[in-house]
Design a protein around this motif. Structure first.
Motif, PDB file in Angstrom:
ATOM      1  N   LYS A  96      41.840   5.004  58.184  1.00  0.00           N
ATOM      2  CA  LYS A  96      43.251   4.920  58.530  1.00  0.00           C
ATOM      3  C   LYS A  96      43.511   5.172  60.009  1.00  0.00           C
ATOM      4  O   LYS A  96      44.627   5.072  60.462  1.00  0.00           O
ATOM      5  CB  LYS A  96      44.048   5.936  57.706  1.00  0.00           C
ATOM      6  N   LYS A  97      42.447   5.549  60.763  1.00  0.00           N
ATOM      7  CA  LYS A  97      42.660   5.964  62.151  1.00  0.00           C
ATOM      8  C   LYS A  97      42.881   4.752  63.053  1.00  0.00           C
ATOM      9  O   LYS A  97      42.040   3.867  63.124  1.00  0.00           O
ATOM     10  CB  LYS A  97      41.452   6.747  62.667  1.00  0.00           C
ATOM     11  N   PRO A  98      44.001   4.700  63.768  1.00  0.00           N
ATOM     12  CA  PRO A  98      44.208   3.633  64.743  1.00  0.00           C
ATOM     13  C   PRO A  98      43.531   3.977  66.064  1.00  0.00           C
ATOM     14  O   PRO A  98      42.985   5.058  66.232  1.00  0.00           O
ATOM     15  CB  PRO A  98      45.733   3.617  64.910  1.00  0.00           C
ATOM     16  N   LEU A 146      37.049  15.151  51.922  1.00  0.00           N
ATOM     17  CA  LEU A 146      37.805  14.010  52.429  1.00  0.00           C
ATOM     18  C   LEU A 146      37.404  12.742  51.694  1.00  0.00           C
ATOM     19  O   LEU A 146      36.235  12.530  51.365  1.00  0.00           O
ATOM     20  CB  LEU A 146      37.541  13.821  53.925  1.00  0.00           C
ATOM     21  N   LEU A 147      38.377  11.878  51.469  1.00  0.00           N
ATOM     22  CA  LEU A 147      38.099  10.585  50.870  1.00  0.00           C
ATOM     23  C   LEU A 147      37.628   9.610  51.935  1.00  0.00           C
ATOM     24  O   LEU A 147      38.077   9.655  53.074  1.00  0.00           O
ATOM     25  CB  LEU A 147      39.369  10.035  50.200  1.00  0.00           C
ATOM     26  N   ILE A 207      42.316  18.611  58.734  1.00  0.00           N
ATOM     27  CA  ILE A 207      41.021  19.264  58.954  1.00  0.00           C
ATOM     28  C   ILE A 207      40.052  18.308  59.640  1.00  0.00           C
ATOM     29  O   ILE A 207      39.331  18.679  60.574  1.00  0.00           O
ATOM     30  CB  ILE A 207      40.435  19.749  57.614  1.00  0.00           C
ATOM     31  N   PHE A 208      40.053  17.068  59.169  1.00  0.00           N
ATOM     32  CA  PHE A 208      39.162  16.066  59.772  1.00  0.00           C
ATOM     33  C   PHE A 208      39.484  15.884  61.257  1.00  0.00           C
ATOM     34  O   PHE A 208      38.585  15.892  62.119  1.00  0.00           O
ATOM     35  CB  PHE A 208      39.321  14.734  59.035  1.00  0.00           C
ATOM     36  N   THR A 230      38.225  16.813  67.063  1.00  0.00           N
ATOM     37  CA  THR A 230      38.855  16.836  68.394  1.00  0.00           C
ATOM     38  C   THR A 230      38.853  18.199  69.067  1.00  0.00           C
ATOM     39  O   THR A 230      39.230  18.306  70.232  1.00  0.00           O
ATOM     40  CB  THR A 230      40.321  16.349  68.299  1.00  0.00           C
ATOM     41  N   LYS A 231      38.413  19.256  68.368  1.00  0.00           N
ATOM     42  CA  LYS A 231      38.454  20.580  68.994  1.00  0.00           C
ATOM     43  C   LYS A 231      37.527  20.657  70.210  1.00  0.00           C
ATOM     44  O   LYS A 231      37.835  21.333  71.202  1.00  0.00           O
ATOM     45  CB  LYS A 231      38.104  21.667  67.984  1.00  0.00           C
ATOM     46  N   MET A 232      36.386  19.929  70.165  1.00  0.00           N
ATOM     47  CA  MET A 232      35.484  19.925  71.321  1.00  0.00           C
ATOM     48  C   MET A 232      36.119  19.189  72.497  1.00  0.00           C
ATOM     49  O   MET A 232      35.918  19.546  73.655  1.00  0.00           O
ATOM     50  CB  MET A 232      34.150  19.282  70.948  1.00  0.00           C
TER      51      MET A 232
END
Length: 329
Positions: A20-22, A13-14, A88-89, A94-96
């Motif tokens: 970029k996450k709001p 990942l860059l 993937i990130f 968030t899977k947990m």
């Protein structure tokens, strides 16, 4: 397990992608959880079946999520789905959360089927034995896995934040003491105070003709009933406060009642406490034509939106089983 997915290591990942996450809000959270389900099952249709929604709705949720995040999450090639770097990130982070939501739902379903837990209650002694305990007993029969911690204390209002429910009493001229209590107050009982003495005491010390003569008598006082050593009367339409002079202070209301029956002094007690003793002649009511202040018992608890499920259950059960209310009816 992720099925039918071509995954790329999160290490690729860059750094710019992370910025970029709001901020996540409620509507987005539902879509993120659906995205996790799609990632795990490897199929939009399977995830839609799991959520009980149509494939079209599920596809729209994923499209909306990518648009709101301004990030590409999935690549679709026929029946196969590939996660992008950002996908993937998001999945790994968030899977947990998805697992936690699942387990919370399971716990809530179990709680609904058979509620369990601990309810902390504080109650003034004068109400606990004959009124509250029978209600707690019937509640325990109905919900055997819900337990109680009962603190019998006449001054529970001073520390009501420690309890789920507090039953505490005040005299009508001491009600200013609850002004700073950040709780819902539900009135439970209100009873006039009755001035009583034993026949033996009255034969020995003479019958006081007026409340103003109480300064010449031994008076039995409990701070749990009236905060100050004062008794209030309505004499000729005027509120008169009588300051007690010769006082025997008793910490427990039932001991105070016993002391009055033994002829130790004059008592100022709620009507429901003395009515049996008046009926059998152990006590005599004084000043029958002069109104007094009222003893008021209230139930204090947090707003319903802040109460847990089992406390709400008990509050509803109490409203149905309130013994005093039934007696009044």
């Amino acid at each position: 397990m992720i099925n039918n997915l071509t995954c790329v290591s999160e290490n690729n990942l860059l750094v710019s992608d992370l910025h970029k996450k709001p901020v996540v809000y409620q509507g987005m959270l539902d879509k993120i959880l659906f995205f996790v389900e799609v990632s795990r099952l490897g199929s939009i249709s399977s995830a839609a079946d799991s959520y009980g929604i149509s494939v079209a709705t599920g596809s729209r949720w994923l499209y909306d999520l990518e648009k709101e995040l301004e990030l590409p999450l999935l690549k679709r090639k026929g029946p196969h789905i590939t996660l992008t770097h950002d996908g993937i990130f998001l999945f790994n982070r968030t899977k947990m959360l998805n697992d936690a939501v699942y387990h919370i739902n399971q716990d809530l379903l179990a709680l609904k089927k058979e509620p369990s837990g601990l309810i902390k209650i504080c109650c003034t002694p004068i109400y606990a034995c004959d009124y509250l305990l029978p209600i707690m007993a019937s509640f325990s029969e109905k919900y055997p896995k819900i337990h109680f911690q009962l603190d019998v204390n006449p001054f529970g209002l001073e520390s009501c934040d420690r309890y789920d429910i507090t039953f505490s009493a005040l005299s009508s001229y001491d009600d200013h003491l609850e002004r700073n209590i950040d709780k819902v107050r539900k009135p439970i009982m209100h009873e006039p105070f009755i001035v009583v003495a034993s026949p033996g005491y009255l034969n020995r010390c003479n019958y006081p003709k007026s409340p103003l003569n109480l300064s010449q008598h031994k008076c039995l006082y409990a701070r749990s009933l009236t905060v100050k050593k004062e008794w209030e009367f309505n004499i000729d339409g005027k509120i008169t406060t009588v300051r007690l002079q010769d006082v025997l202070e008793v910490s427990d209301s039932f001991l105070l009642l016993k002391a009055a029956c033994l002829g130790i002094g004059i008592a100022y007690l709620p009507r429901f406490v003395v009515q049996e003793k008046l009926h059998c002649g152990e006590l005599v009511q004084l000043f029958t034509d002069i109104p007094t202040s009222e003893w008021m018992l209230n139930m204090y608890y947090s707003p319903s939106c802040e109460l847990d499920a089992i406390t709400l259950l008990f509050k509803e059960h109490f409203a149905q089983e309130n013994i005093y209310k039934k007696h009044q009816q």
